[in-house]
Structure formats: C-alpha cells, structure tokens
Design a protein around this motif. Sequence first.
Motif, short mmCIF file in Angstrom:
data_model
loop_
_atom_site.label_atom_id
_atom_site.label_comp_id
_atom_site.label_asym_id
_atom_site.label_seq_id
_atom_site.Cartn_x
_atom_site.Cartn_y
_atom_site.Cartn_z
N THR A 14 0.82 -1.21 0.00
CA THR A 14 0.00 0.00 0.00
C THR A 14 0.85 1.26 0.00
O THR A 14 2.05 1.22 0.29
CB THR A 14 -0.90 0.04 1.24
N SER A 15 0.21 2.36 -0.28
CA SER A 15 0.89 3.65 -0.21
C SER A 15 1.36 3.94 1.21
O SER A 15 2.43 4.51 1.40
CB SER A 15 -0.03 4.77 -0.70
N ALA A 16 0.58 3.54 2.19
CA ALA A 16 0.97 3.75 3.59
C ALA A 16 2.27 3.02 3.90
O ALA A 16 3.15 3.55 4.59
CB ALA A 16 -0.14 3.29 4.52
N ALA A 17 2.42 1.81 3.39
CA ALA A 17 3.65 1.04 3.63
C ALA A 17 4.85 1.69 2.96
O ALA A 17 5.94 1.79 3.55
CB ALA A 17 3.47 -0.39 3.13
N VAL A 18 4.68 2.16 1.73
CA VAL A 18 5.78 2.80 1.02
C VAL A 18 6.11 4.15 1.67
O VAL A 18 7.28 4.53 1.78
CB VAL A 18 5.45 2.96 -0.48
N THR A 19 5.11 4.85 2.16
CA THR A 19 5.35 6.11 2.87
C THR A 19 6.16 5.86 4.13
O THR A 19 7.11 6.60 4.42
CB THR A 19 4.01 6.79 3.21
N ALA A 20 5.84 4.82 4.88
CA ALA A 20 6.61 4.47 6.08
C ALA A 20 8.04 4.06 5.70
O ALA A 20 9.00 4.45 6.38
CB ALA A 20 5.91 3.34 6.84
N LEU A 21 8.17 3.30 4.64
CA LEU A 21 9.49 2.91 4.16
C LEU A 21 10.33 4.15 3.84
O LEU A 21 11.50 4.25 4.24
CB LEU A 21 9.35 2.03 2.91
N ALA A 22 9.74 5.09 3.14
CA ALA A 22 10.45 6.32 2.78
C ALA A 22 10.90 7.08 4.01
O ALA A 22 12.03 7.57 4.08
CB ALA A 22 9.56 7.19 1.91
N ALA A 23 10.04 7.16 5.00
CA ALA A 23 10.36 7.91 6.21
C ALA A 23 11.49 7.27 7.01
O ALA A 23 12.23 7.96 7.70
CB ALA A 23 9.11 8.03 7.08
N HIS A 24 11.63 5.95 6.91
CA HIS A 24 12.63 5.24 7.71
C HIS A 24 13.86 4.81 6.92
O HIS A 24 14.79 4.24 7.50
CB HIS A 24 11.98 4.02 8.37
N CYS A 25 13.87 5.07 5.62
CA CYS A 25 15.01 4.67 4.78
C CYS A 25 15.49 5.84 3.93
O CYS A 25 15.38 5.82 2.70
CB CYS A 25 14.61 3.49 3.90
N PRO A 26 16.06 6.86 4.56
CA PRO A 26 16.46 8.05 3.82
C PRO A 26 17.61 7.83 2.84
O PRO A 26 17.86 8.66 1.98
CB PRO A 26 16.85 9.04 4.91
#
Length: 103
Positions: A14-26
């Motif tokens: 989901t977009s929520a999962a990718v958003t979390a990934l982005a926030a934690h994997c700079p």
Amino acid sequence: HLTEINLESCSRITSAAVTALAAHCPHLASINLDGCSRITDAAVTALATHCANLTSINLRFCYCCTEVAVVALATHCLKLTSVLSGCTKAGVTAIGTQPLRVA
C-alpha cells in the motif's frame, strides 16, 4: 542502511507502507514498484521528500500515480537518472517539462 528495494509485483503493498518505508530509509537510492497498483501520489511524494539520494524508480503499472508524483520526483530528487513510468494519469505536460530522463 537500505539503499535498494525491489517490490515488483507486490500487488498488496500500500501507499501507507511505502510512505513508512520512505520515512525510515532516507538512504534509499533505487526502488522498483513495477506492478504495485495500489501506489498513489502520496507514496511517491513521500519517497521524493525523504529519499534525496534516489537515482532510480520504476513506476510501471502504478495506475494511481498522476503528474503530481512526477513533479515531486523532479523537484526533490536531483540525483534521479532513471524513471520507468507507466502511470497513465501522468500527463505528457508534466513529464515533458521536468528535468528527468523518462523511459
């Protein structure tokens, strides 16, 4: 540090999962979202905002993405050299006016 991830054909991501990934994997430099049909502009914008080192993104068959996603990538990801896009809602105008090499 995670620098590459291949989520090709993960149709339930989901977009929520990718958003979390982005926030934690700079430090993310490459992401393949080919076939992730639930991905939206919000997820791509989060990637663009949080992952300044992004050099490659594959958005083939991300049908929910629009020119908003393309503009976010062009604005924030200055190291981006490869964009594969099958985003049918991303207009030619947005792609044509952004300093990206779109394949």
